[in-house]
Each structure stands twice: as structure tokens, then as C-alpha cells.
Design a protein around this motif. Structure first.
Motif, PDB file in Angstrom:
ATOM      1  N   SER A 293     -14.478  12.953   3.211  1.00  0.00           N
ATOM      2  CA  SER A 293     -13.777  13.243   4.457  1.00  0.00           C
ATOM      3  C   SER A 293     -12.319  13.627   4.245  1.00  0.00           C
ATOM      4  CB  SER A 293     -13.875  12.032   5.387  1.00  0.00           C
ATOM      5  OG  SER A 293     -13.329  10.893   4.763  1.00  0.00           O
ATOM      6  N   ALA A 294     -11.854  13.672   2.995  1.00  0.00           N
ATOM      7  CA  ALA A 294     -10.444  13.958   2.712  1.00  0.00           C
ATOM      8  C   ALA A 294     -10.009  15.310   3.255  1.00  0.00           C
ATOM      9  CB  ALA A 294     -10.183  13.876   1.210  1.00  0.00           C
ATOM     10  N   GLU A 295     -10.893  16.310   3.228  1.00  0.00           N
ATOM     11  CA  GLU A 295     -10.513  17.632   3.722  1.00  0.00           C
ATOM     12  C   GLU A 295     -10.461  17.685   5.248  1.00  0.00           C
ATOM     13  OE1 GLU A 295     -14.945  17.551   3.504  1.00  0.00           O
ATOM     14  OE2 GLU A 295     -13.366  17.003   2.099  1.00  0.00           O
ATOM     15  N   LEU A 296     -10.847  16.604   5.923  1.00  0.00           N
ATOM     16  CA  LEU A 296     -10.843  16.557   7.383  1.00  0.00           C
ATOM     17  C   LEU A 296      -9.598  15.900   7.956  1.00  0.00           C
ATOM     18  CD1 LEU A 296     -14.538  15.393   7.936  1.00  0.00           C
ATOM     19  CD2 LEU A 296     -13.634  17.733   8.023  1.00  0.00           C
ATOM     20  N   VAL A 297      -8.803  15.233   7.097  1.00  0.00           N
ATOM     21  CA  VAL A 297      -7.687  14.410   7.555  1.00  0.00           C
ATOM     22  C   VAL A 297      -6.369  14.983   7.035  1.00  0.00           C
ATOM     23  CG1 VAL A 297      -6.737  12.066   7.589  1.00  0.00           C
ATOM     24  CG2 VAL A 297      -9.211  12.392   7.471  1.00  0.00           C
ATOM     25  N   CYS A 298      -5.391  15.180   7.935  1.00  0.00           N
ATOM     26  CA  CYS A 298      -4.076  15.681   7.523  1.00  0.00           C
ATOM     27  C   CYS A 298      -3.220  14.521   7.003  1.00  0.00           C
ATOM     28  CB  CYS A 298      -3.381  16.384   8.683  1.00  0.00           C
ATOM     29  SG  CYS A 298      -2.749  15.295   9.965  1.00  0.00           S
ATOM     30  N   ALA A 299      -2.031  14.826   6.524  1.00  0.00           N
ATOM     31  CA  ALA A 299      -1.133  13.812   5.962  1.00  0.00           C
ATOM     32  C   ALA A 299      -0.754  12.745   6.980  1.00  0.00           C
ATOM     33  CB  ALA A 299       0.126  14.482   5.412  1.00  0.00           C
ATOM     34  N   GLN A 300      -0.767  13.082   8.265  1.00  0.00           N
ATOM     35  CA  GLN A 300      -0.443  12.109   9.316  1.00  0.00           C
ATOM     36  C   GLN A 300      -1.667  11.315   9.761  1.00  0.00           C
ATOM     37  OE1 GLN A 300       0.489  15.485   9.629  1.00  0.00           O
ATOM     38  NE2 GLN A 300       2.466  14.981   8.703  1.00  0.00           N
ATOM     39  N   GLY A 301      -2.822  11.572   9.129  1.00  0.00           N
ATOM     40  CA  GLY A 301      -4.028  10.818   9.444  1.00  0.00           C
ATOM     41  C   GLY A 301      -4.820  11.365  10.621  1.00  0.00           C
TER      42      GLY A 301
END
Length: 134
Positions: A19-27
Motif C-alpha cells: 500500500s506504500a504507493e497509495l499513501v503520500c508523505a502526509q499519510g
């Protein structure tokens, strides 16, 4: 003497490798969240925050209330947390099952795709594994 700086906000929980590619740096969600069955848009990008919480959702069926009554289901751990029900583009709610309402696609009624406890009016959880992203 200078005023103390506010404590830094805690970093968002780390997303699982898938799921890492679904979440931006701000979560927040980078992509739109869609119904797996009909493709209806559930959330716009940036409308939800990644959260980890272990929840039991009834098995995916057209009518979530029937699935909840039959017992059984899946434990899901990764969710999009939505704090305002008006952030949804398209979602439906089942009748109360105890103190919980399940979230379903408002167009095709597939679900449950998520969970809402009536004791916490500001927390709506959408299971990542129960939706598509674009």
C-alpha cells in the motif's frame, strides 16, 4: 526567552509494502478510492488518512446486513480513515448492527467496504483490501 515550539506531530503509520504507493508523505490517499465491483468513486484523492486498526468485517456480499447476521467475515488491518461523512463521494450505510453501521457502495450495494461505530461519530474506516484505487 522564546516561546516553546509545539511538539512535532507524530508521523503517519507506515504503510505496508503493497500500500506504500497509495499513501503520500502526509499519510493521505494519493489516488481516488473506487468500488471494486462497479468502479463508482467512493473518495477523492487526499480525502482520507491511512490508519491501522484491526476490525472484523463480514464477508463481501451484496447485502452487508445479511452477512453480518450470518456471522463470520475477515479481519482487516489497513484502512482509509475518514473524519467527516461528507468527504465521501458515494457511500451507503447498512442498518445498525449492534452499535455499528457497515459502509457499502451506494451504486451497487457491494460491501461491506468499511465500518463505522455509532459511539464515534467522526471515524469512518474503509478497508484498503475491499476497494480499488485509480
Amino acid at each position: 526567552m522564546e516561546p516553546a515550539a509545539p511538539p512535532p506531530s507524530p508521523p503517519p503509520p507506515a504503510a505496508a509494502p503493497g500500500s506504500a504507493e497509495l499513501v503520500c508523505a502526509q499519510g493521505r490517499n494519493l489516488k481516488a478510492v473506487l468500488c471494486q465491483r462497479c468502479g463508482s468513486r467512493v473518495l477523492l484523492p487526499g480525502a482520507a488518512t491511512f490508519a491501522r486498526r484491526e476490525l472484523l468485517l463480514p464477508a463481501m456480499r451484496k447485502k452487508a446486513a445479511a452477512a453480518a447476521a450470518a456471522g463470520g467475515g475477515d479481519v482487516v488491518r489497513e484502512h482509509w480513515l475518514v473524519r467527516d461523512m461528507f468527504s465521501f463521494e458515494n457511500v451507503g450505510f447498512t442498518r445498525d448492527v449492534g452499535n455499528v453501521k457497515f459502509l457499502v457502495c451506494a451504486d451497487c450495494e457491494a460491501g461491506p467496504i468499511g465500518w463505522h461505530c455509532l459511539d464515534d461519530k467522526d471515524s469512518f474506516y474503509v478497508a484498503l483490501e475491499r476497494v480499488a484505487h485509480e
